[in-house]
Motif scaffolding. Structure first.
Motif, PDB file in Angstrom:
ATOM      1  N   LEU A  42      -3.788 -13.099   4.340  1.00 16.89           N
ATOM      2  CA  LEU A  42      -5.197 -13.492   4.434  1.00 16.89           C
ATOM      3  C   LEU A  42      -6.082 -12.290   4.773  1.00 16.89           C
ATOM      4  O   LEU A  42      -7.201 -12.171   4.268  1.00 16.89           O
ATOM      5  CB  LEU A  42      -5.363 -14.598   5.480  1.00 16.89           C
ATOM      6  N   ALA A  43      -5.569 -11.382   5.600  1.00 12.10           N
ATOM      7  CA  ALA A  43      -6.340 -10.189   5.957  1.00 12.10           C
ATOM      8  C   ALA A  43      -6.540  -9.264   4.753  1.00 12.10           C
ATOM      9  O   ALA A  43      -7.505  -8.488   4.710  1.00 12.10           O
ATOM     10  CB  ALA A  43      -5.639  -9.425   7.081  1.00 12.10           C
ATOM     11  N   SER A  44      -5.643  -9.343   3.775  1.00  9.57           N
ATOM     12  CA  SER A  44      -5.732  -8.454   2.612  1.00  9.57           C
ATOM     13  C   SER A  44      -6.709  -8.953   1.547  1.00  9.57           C
ATOM     14  O   SER A  44      -6.969  -8.265   0.562  1.00  9.57           O
ATOM     15  CB  SER A  44      -4.345  -8.270   1.988  1.00  9.57           C
ATOM     16  N   LEU A  45      -7.257 -10.165   1.751  1.00 11.78           N
ATOM     17  CA  LEU A  45      -8.240 -10.676   0.790  1.00 11.78           C
ATOM     18  C   LEU A  45      -9.561  -9.917   0.937  1.00 11.78           C
ATOM     19  O   LEU A  45      -9.979  -9.609   2.057  1.00 11.78           O
ATOM     20  CB  LEU A  45      -8.496 -12.173   1.033  1.00 11.78           C
ATOM     21  N   PRO A  46     -10.249  -9.636  -0.174  1.00 10.74           N
ATOM     22  CA  PRO A  46     -11.564  -8.984  -0.077  1.00 10.74           C
ATOM     23  C   PRO A  46     -12.563  -9.905   0.628  1.00 10.74           C
ATOM     24  O   PRO A  46     -12.536 -11.116   0.432  1.00 10.74           O
ATOM     25  CB  PRO A  46     -11.974  -8.764  -1.541  1.00 10.74           C
ATOM     26  N   LYS A  47     -13.426  -9.343   1.466  1.00 11.47           N
ATOM     27  CA  LYS A  47     -14.457 -10.110   2.178  1.00 11.47           C
ATOM     28  C   LYS A  47     -15.814  -9.816   1.529  1.00 11.47           C
ATOM     29  O   LYS A  47     -16.285  -8.675   1.564  1.00 11.47           O
ATOM     30  CB  LYS A  47     -14.513  -9.715   3.662  1.00 11.47           C
ATOM     31  N   ILE A  48     -16.408 -10.844   0.939  1.00 15.91           N
ATOM     32  CA  ILE A  48     -17.669 -10.611   0.209  1.00 15.91           C
ATOM     33  C   ILE A  48     -18.840 -10.354   1.152  1.00 15.91           C
ATOM     34  O   ILE A  48     -19.859  -9.821   0.749  1.00 15.91           O
ATOM     35  CB  ILE A  48     -17.996 -11.783  -0.745  1.00 15.91           C
ATOM     36  N   GLU A  73     -11.608   0.099   2.013  1.00 15.27           N
ATOM     37  CA  GLU A  73     -10.287  -0.160   1.431  1.00 15.27           C
ATOM     38  C   GLU A  73      -9.734  -1.474   1.981  1.00 15.27           C
ATOM     39  O   GLU A  73     -10.072  -1.892   3.097  1.00 15.27           O
ATOM     40  CB  GLU A  73      -9.323   0.993   1.718  1.00 15.27           C
ATOM     41  N   LEU A  74      -8.908  -2.127   1.185  1.00 13.46           N
ATOM     42  CA  LEU A  74      -8.334  -3.411   1.578  1.00 13.46           C
ATOM     43  C   LEU A  74      -7.185  -3.209   2.556  1.00 13.46           C
ATOM     44  O   LEU A  74      -6.480  -2.193   2.519  1.00 13.46           O
ATOM     45  CB  LEU A  74      -7.826  -4.155   0.338  1.00 13.46           C
ATOM     46  N   TYR A  75      -6.986  -4.199   3.396  1.00 18.45           N
ATOM     47  CA  TYR A  75      -5.850  -4.192   4.319  1.00 18.45           C
ATOM     48  C   TYR A  75      -4.553  -4.336   3.527  1.00 18.45           C
ATOM     49  O   TYR A  75      -4.485  -5.092   2.555  1.00 18.45           O
ATOM     50  CB  TYR A  75      -5.988  -5.351   5.306  1.00 18.45           C
ATOM     51  N   THR A  76      -3.518  -3.615   3.916  1.00 15.85           N
ATOM     52  CA  THR A  76      -2.208  -3.760   3.278  1.00 15.85           C
ATOM     53  C   THR A  76      -1.137  -3.980   4.347  1.00 15.85           C
ATOM     54  O   THR A  76      -1.276  -3.518   5.478  1.00 15.85           O
ATOM     55  CB  THR A  76      -1.822  -2.506   2.458  1.00 15.85           C
ATOM     56  N   ILE A  77      -0.102  -4.714   3.968  1.00 13.94           N
ATOM     57  CA  ILE A  77       1.040  -4.921   4.866  1.00 13.94           C
ATOM     58  C   ILE A  77       1.997  -3.751   4.658  1.00 13.94           C
ATOM     59  O   ILE A  77       2.480  -3.527   3.543  1.00 13.94           O
ATOM     60  CB  ILE A  77       1.746  -6.262   4.552  1.00 13.94           C
ATOM     61  N   GLU A  78       2.244  -3.003   5.714  1.00 13.37           N
ATOM     62  CA  GLU A  78       3.116  -1.827   5.605  1.00 13.37           C
ATOM     63  C   GLU A  78       4.556  -2.233   5.296  1.00 13.37           C
ATOM     64  O   GLU A  78       4.998  -3.341   5.622  1.00 13.37           O
ATOM     65  CB  GLU A  78       3.097  -1.035   6.924  1.00 13.37           C
ATOM     66  N   GLY A  79       5.323  -1.299   4.687  1.00 11.95           N
ATOM     67  CA  GLY A  79       6.751  -1.522   4.472  1.00 11.95           C
ATOM     68  C   GLY A  79       7.064  -2.257   3.182  1.00 11.95           C
ATOM     69  O   GLY A  79       6.185  -2.541   2.372  1.00 11.95           O
TER      70      GLY A  79
END
Length: 333
Positions: free
Chosen positions: A258-264, A270-276
């Motif tokens: 959910l954190a990686s979704l773009p916020k209008i 840059e978008l959030y990404t899950i590491e690993g």
């Protein structure tokens, strides 16, 4: 009054046996689908979503694949144990599937009307003329203009959106009780995608089907699903109503998605990404499968696999954070 349960999956396990070893693509999942309900199964590529959908209809290529355990209960019958002759009668009739890419699922040299009519003749005992007439009606039902003309055309003569509508017409031609849609809008632009999803919702309400929607798109889930099962590395890690999942996501993986979704409403450089990386299906870790990527992971997470437990919100979550063991661990620390 509770809705009728139409499909129940218990501890489903689908493995692929190869020279490299055994890949546990689906490793013990459970969910229930009610009549008229839409369940979204979400997760990143390779998490086991599509293998789950193929397993429900026993379409796993064997070898190397096999359903290694569990039950798929449809109206009291365990589909895992049904003879293949019975499964052929059920597929496309009582349970239908819309596949991910219509160009590889449709016969490229057969008129689309004939392809729909073939499914109708197989399951509904109609003659050739009656089946052809119903095929045209189905094309009209899914919003294809000039359906009599389009029925005579081959798939390459139709746009991507129209081909997807043909697939929906074929899947619904026998009034199934369950529709499985595997990434039904992946290859379409957003305008056509919205039309297809709206069409599926309208047809579901008209026909009263249960729908399982396989997708990686959380925006699609928010628009169309009543409940959501989040998959990661062959397991369901969170199961909740759509509203609860978006308001209070519990599992760190769900929170990351959910954190990686773009916020209008926010400026984002840059978008959030899950590491690993996702662990290999050939060599799953002994503990939580998300532990190597999780900011909250402790030795407990790395050493012991959590069960799917019920949270006070009504959601189910596979995470030690919400367990007594986690609280005991904090006391010791």
């Amino acid at each position: 009054m509770s809705k009728e349960v139409i499909l129940e999956v218990k501890n489903l396990q689908t493995h692929f046996i190869t020279k490299r070893g055994t890949s546990k693509a689906v490793d013990g999942i459970d969910f229930i689908l009610h009549k008229g309900e839409t369940l979204g199964i979400v997760g990143e590529s390779g998490c086991g979503k599509s293998i789950t959908s193929l397993s429900l209809l026993r379409l796993i290529p064997s070898p190397p694949g096999k359903i290694a355990g569990g039950e798929v209960l449809f109206k009291g019958r365990n589909l895992v144990e049904l003879p293949e002759s019975e499964m052929r009668k059920l597929r496309g009739n009582e349970i239908s599937m819309i596949f991910q890419e219509p160009m590889t699922s449709l016969n490229p040299v057969l008129p689309v009307g004939e392809q729909i009519a073939e499914a109708i003749r197989l399951h509904q005992n109609l003659n050739k003329k009656e089946a052809a007439k119903k095929a045209v009606e189905m094309l009209r039902l899914v919003g294809i203009p000039s359906p009599e003309k389009r029925a005579k055309q081959e798939p390459f003569q139709l746009s991507g959106g129209m081909r997807q509508r043909v697939m929906i017409a074929m899947a619904l031609s026998c009034n199934p009780e369950v529709l499985i849609a595997d990434e039904p809008t992946t290859a379409l632009d957003v305008t056509i995608q919205a039309q297809i999803l709206r069409l599926m919702k309208e047809l579901q309400e008209r026909l009263g089907m249960g729908v399982i929607l396989i997708t990686h798109d959380l925006g699609v889930v928010a628009e169309t699903c009543d409940k959501v099962a989040v998959m990661y590395a062959g397991n369901i890690v969170e199961h909740a109503t759509t509203e609860t999942l978006y308001e209070t996501p519990l599992h760190p993986y769900t929170q990351g998605l959910l954190a990686s979704l773009p916020k209008i409403d926010e400026d984002q450089e840059e978008l959030y990404t899950i590491e690993g990386n996702v662990p290999s299906a050939f060599n799953m870790p002994p503990g939580c499968r998300f532990a190597s990527r999780c900011p909250l992971a402790t030795n407990l997470c790395r050493e012991q696999k959590p069960e799917l437990i019920e949270h006070e919100s009504g959601s189910k979550v596979r995470c030690w954070v919400y367990s007594n063991k986690w609280r005991e661990q904090e006391v010791v620390m």
